[in-house]
Design a protein around this motif. Structure first.
Motif, PDB file in Angstrom:
ATOM      1  N   MET A   1      -3.980  15.323  -1.323  1.00 41.39           N
ATOM      2  CA  MET A   1      -5.414  15.070  -1.490  1.00 41.39           C
ATOM      3  C   MET A   1      -6.184  16.383  -1.368  1.00 41.39           C
ATOM      4  SD  MET A   1      -6.045  11.524   0.544  1.00 41.39           S
ATOM      5  CE  MET A   1      -5.208  10.043   0.014  1.00 41.39           C
ATOM      6  N   GLU A  31      -4.629  10.807   6.734  1.00 39.49           N
ATOM      7  CA  GLU A  31      -5.691  10.319   5.846  1.00 39.49           C
ATOM      8  C   GLU A  31      -5.135   9.179   5.007  1.00 39.49           C
ATOM      9  OE1 GLU A  31      -8.390  11.914   2.142  1.00 39.49           O
ATOM     10  OE2 GLU A  31      -7.913  13.306   3.774  1.00 39.49           O
ATOM     11  N   ASP A  33      -4.442   6.878   2.050  1.00 40.63           N
ATOM     12  CA  ASP A  33      -4.435   7.025   0.606  1.00 40.63           C
ATOM     13  C   ASP A  33      -5.228   5.864   0.001  1.00 40.63           C
ATOM     14  OD1 ASP A  33      -3.890   7.197  -2.088  1.00 40.63           O
ATOM     15  OD2 ASP A  33      -1.705   7.241  -1.871  1.00 40.63           O
ATOM     16  N   THR A  34      -6.352   6.170  -0.623  1.00 41.78           N
ATOM     17  CA  THR A  34      -7.225   5.109  -1.145  1.00 41.78           C
ATOM     18  C   THR A  34      -6.546   4.282  -2.230  1.00 41.78           C
ATOM     19  OG1 THR A  34      -8.233   6.675  -2.699  1.00 41.78           O
ATOM     20  CG2 THR A  34      -9.328   6.366  -0.580  1.00 41.78           C
ATOM     21  N   GLU A  35      -5.517   4.841  -2.887  1.00 37.11           N
ATOM     22  CA  GLU A  35      -4.794   4.094  -3.910  1.00 37.11           C
ATOM     23  C   GLU A  35      -3.757   3.149  -3.300  1.00 37.11           C
ATOM     24  OE1 GLU A  35      -3.213   6.851  -6.709  1.00 37.11           O
ATOM     25  OE2 GLU A  35      -5.179   7.503  -7.406  1.00 37.11           O
ATOM     26  N   HIS A  36      -3.528   3.290  -2.007  1.00 34.66           N
ATOM     27  CA  HIS A  36      -2.598   2.400  -1.301  1.00 34.66           C
ATOM     28  C   HIS A  36      -3.275   1.883  -0.031  1.00 34.66           C
ATOM     29  CE1 HIS A  36       0.147   4.844  -3.824  1.00 34.66           C
ATOM     30  NE2 HIS A  36       0.805   3.705  -3.927  1.00 34.66           N
ATOM     31  N   GLU A  59     -11.912   3.565   2.643  1.00 40.07           N
ATOM     32  CA  GLU A  59     -11.275   4.823   3.020  1.00 40.07           C
ATOM     33  C   GLU A  59     -11.159   4.885   4.533  1.00 40.07           C
ATOM     34  OE1 GLU A  59     -13.957   7.727   1.426  1.00 40.07           O
ATOM     35  OE2 GLU A  59     -15.283   7.640   3.159  1.00 40.07           O
ATOM     36  N   TYR A 150       7.888  10.926   1.691  1.00 43.51           N
ATOM     37  CA  TYR A 150       7.713  10.027   0.544  1.00 43.51           C
ATOM     38  C   TYR A 150       8.864  10.202  -0.442  1.00 43.51           C
ATOM     39  CZ  TYR A 150       4.217   6.845  -1.446  1.00 43.51           C
ATOM     40  OH  TYR A 150       3.534   5.739  -1.868  1.00 43.51           O
ATOM     41  N   LEU A 154       3.756  13.376  -4.871  1.00 42.25           N
ATOM     42  CA  LEU A 154       2.356  12.980  -5.006  1.00 42.25           C
ATOM     43  C   LEU A 154       1.525  14.256  -5.073  1.00 42.25           C
ATOM     44  CD1 LEU A 154       1.910  10.043  -2.437  1.00 42.25           C
ATOM     45  CD2 LEU A 154       1.979   9.870  -4.920  1.00 42.25           C
ATOM     46  N   VAL A 163       4.485  10.343   5.129  1.00 40.59           N
ATOM     47  CA  VAL A 163       3.627   9.158   4.994  1.00 40.59           C
ATOM     48  C   VAL A 163       3.937   8.139   6.086  1.00 40.59           C
ATOM     49  CG1 VAL A 163       3.092   7.162   3.511  1.00 40.59           C
ATOM     50  CG2 VAL A 163       3.322   9.445   2.507  1.00 40.59           C
ATOM     51  N   GLU A 199      -1.108   3.022   3.319  1.00 39.22           N
ATOM     52  CA  GLU A 199      -0.238   4.171   3.455  1.00 39.22           C
ATOM     53  C   GLU A 199      -1.135   5.373   3.756  1.00 39.22           C
ATOM     54  OE1 GLU A 199       2.154   4.652  -0.043  1.00 39.22           O
ATOM     55  OE2 GLU A 199       2.943   2.608   0.055  1.00 39.22           O
ATOM     56  N   GLN A 201      -1.257   9.648   4.544  1.00 40.53           N
ATOM     57  CA  GLN A 201      -0.541  10.920   4.414  1.00 40.53           C
ATOM     58  C   GLN A 201      -0.896  11.851   5.562  1.00 40.53           C
ATOM     59  OE1 GLN A 201      -0.893  12.691   0.517  1.00 40.53           O
ATOM     60  NE2 GLN A 201      -0.957  10.703  -0.498  1.00 40.53           N
TER      61      GLN A 201
END
Length: 203
Positions: A1, A31, A33-36, A59, A150, A154, A163, A199, A201
């Motif tokens: 990120m 932090e 992961d906004t996609e997970h 978030e 992971y 990524l 992760v 998830e 990171q």
């Protein structure tokens, strides 16, 4: 990120948060992961079934040592206008002042205040939930599913971040926050069950 603890709202929340008593200064920063990151809910509908919904924008971040189970500061922020229940008219109603009142309260916030391990990979997370301008304590049951490198890159071909994946469950009474639409005649249930999967990171 590309950045840490994003947005002004998140920065403000971390300013309000404090390092919990006895927490180690050697903790890692994680932090989400906004996609997970999935924040869902279940609410009873007139006794027939429970409506399943979620928020599409959220978030969060936290300080945590998975080896010792020590938690420092932590938070998550949900954009209330991102509510989705797969029914457009219902979602518009949920955004109205009968429920989330997104115009006046665009965010729902959680700030962690304590974490107590209950097993090798489980614990109870206590914190303050802010909704509709009211703040109430809630407790979330936590299961840490996996911590490790992971399995695929990524953010770059050679980037395989460390992760932490976790599941959290909890509930609260929406009437405690002044949300009382549909309580008379039990049209809409009072209990809101939270379903959180993420998830995160290591930074």
């Amino acid at each position: 990120m590309s950045h840490r603890f994003p947005t002004l709202a998140a920065t403000a929340l971390l300013t309000l948060a404090w390092m919990l008593p006895g927490a180690s200064l050697a903790m890692d920063e994680w932090e989400i992961d906004t996609e997970h990151f999935a924040v869902g809910f279940l609410v009873d509908h007139a006794g027939y079934a429970r409506v399943l919904g979620m928020f599409l924008e959220a978030e969060g971040a936290f300080m945590f040592d998975p080896d010792t189970g020590e938690l420092g500061e932590g938070y998550f922020v949900v954009q209330t206008d991102s509510v989705f229940s797969n029914h457009e008219e219902r979602d518009d109603h949920l955004r109205s002042d009968d429920f989330l009142d997104v115009e006046n309260h665009p965010e729902m916030r959680f700030i962690a205040t304590d974490y107590e391990p209950t097993g090798e990979d489980s614990g109870q997370l206590t914190g303050d939930l802010e909704l509709l301008g009211e703040t109430r304590p809630i407790t979330l049951d936590v299961t840490i599913n996996k911590v490790g490198r992971y399995p695929f890159p990524l953010g770059g071909i050679f980037s395989r971040p460390y992760v932490l994946g976790a599941s959290m469950r909890g509930e609260f009474q929406r009437s405690d926050f002044g949300m009382d639409y549909g309580l008379i005649r039990d049209i809409v249930g009072d209990t809101v069950e939270l379903i959180i999967e993420f998830e995160a990171q290591r930074q």
